[in-house]
Design a protein around this motif. Sequence first.
Motif, PDB file in Angstrom:
ATOM      1  N   LYS A 181       0.833  -1.206   0.000  1.00  0.00           N
ATOM      2  CA  LYS A 181       0.000   0.000   0.000  1.00  0.00           C
ATOM      3  C   LYS A 181       0.866   1.253   0.000  1.00  0.00           C
ATOM      4  N   LEU A 182       1.945   1.227   0.763  1.00  0.00           N
ATOM      5  CA  LEU A 182       2.874   2.357   0.787  1.00  0.00           C
ATOM      6  C   LEU A 182       3.516   2.543  -0.582  1.00  0.00           C
ATOM      7  N   PHE A 183       4.014   1.462  -1.169  1.00  0.00           N
ATOM      8  CA  PHE A 183       4.650   1.571  -2.479  1.00  0.00           C
ATOM      9  C   PHE A 183       3.663   2.129  -3.503  1.00  0.00           C
TER      10      PHE A 183
ATOM     11  N   SER B 147      10.561   5.466   4.128  1.00  0.00           N
ATOM     12  CA  SER B 147      11.807   5.217   3.407  1.00  0.00           C
ATOM     13  C   SER B 147      12.416   3.879   3.826  1.00  0.00           C
ATOM     14  N   HIS B 148      12.334   3.585   5.135  1.00  0.00           N
ATOM     15  CA  HIS B 148      12.868   2.319   5.634  1.00  0.00           C
ATOM     16  C   HIS B 148      12.087   1.140   5.069  1.00  0.00           C
ATOM     17  N   ARG B 149      10.767   1.251   5.026  1.00  0.00           N
ATOM     18  CA  ARG B 149       9.941   0.161   4.496  1.00  0.00           C
ATOM     19  C   ARG B 149      10.199  -0.063   2.990  1.00  0.00           C
ATOM     20  N   ILE B 150      10.372   1.019   2.241  1.00  0.00           N
ATOM     21  CA  ILE B 150      10.651   0.879   0.813  1.00  0.00           C
ATOM     22  C   ILE B 150      11.981   0.165   0.597  1.00  0.00           C
TER      23      ILE B 150
ATOM     24  N   ALA C  86      13.801  -7.268  -0.142  1.00  0.00           N
ATOM     25  CA  ALA C  86      13.051  -8.517  -0.205  1.00  0.00           C
ATOM     26  C   ALA C  86      12.869  -8.978  -1.646  1.00  0.00           C
ATOM     27  N   LEU C  87      12.670  -8.018  -2.553  1.00  0.00           N
ATOM     28  CA  LEU C  87      12.455  -8.366  -3.961  1.00  0.00           C
ATOM     29  C   LEU C  87      13.770  -8.488  -4.730  1.00  0.00           C
TER      30      LEU C  87
END
Length: 301
Positions: A9-11, A35-38, A44-45
């Motif tokens: 959802k953030l992306f 920014s940390h989550r991105i 991860a990808l």
Amino acid sequence: MRYDLVDLKLFLAVAEERNLTRGAEKAHLAPSSASHRIRQLEDALGTPLLTRQARGVALTRAGESLLRHAREVFAQLEQMHADLAPYAQGIRGHVSLWANTHATHTFLPMDLAGFLRDHPQVSVTLEEHTSPHIALAVAGGEVEVGVVAGHVESSGVELLPYRQDRLVLVVPAGHPLEARRDEPAGLGFGVVLDYPFVMLHAGSAIHTFTMNAAAAQGRHLNVRIQVRSFGAVLRMVGAGVGIGLVPRSALVFADRERPPTVLELSEPWARRDLQICVRNRASLSGFAVALVDALAKSAEA
């Protein structure tokens, strides 16, 4: 891979805003947390998703691909919520119904409205398909109830009478074919293939049927314009855009100020006897039996 719906959802928010700060605000996250989550999502990808720029961010090729898939994921989630919502509101049964274009656009709207009014605890999923596809799906147990037109070659199904109708040719006032409206035997389909057609959209069952009918004569349809309903076909024909093929029952949607001229077709397939199609009436769910009975009763009325 470790990421969750919050990350997606953030992306999605950042990608649509093309700005990390605005995307974080839209996702109700602090910019540092976003920014940390991105970064974690990219790790991860195993590939960068965004290119940081002076005035925002740009998507990489991988980012564009993830954006497309993320939109599909959230669209599927919304559909899941929509499908489950009726059960929370007291719906106790569901029936899947497939029908051809003819039935979907003419008789079924009123008949289903009456059925759902009398059975508030039932929901119905209606999908449009070609008659052969419907018969195969019913025979294979993919769908409980179908409505098909004409003769269908599929073993393992039971057919019950539903409605009788005919496909007719509609042409604008003053069209060259108008002079042949009183021919007793009607027009052969090959006679009309030299003229531009107004058609329902590609993918509709009647579009596929008409294309196949032309191909059987070794011809191709000259499709001038494609629209979304029989009413739109009739209005386009009345306005002089082209000629069309519609069920006689659809003529109620014609523009009264510029009504098209109706001509009969001599083709055997012009008769469109609609039939209810089930695999085995004895094996239907109670709600499916109720729907079949309601459709049969409305036909009698």
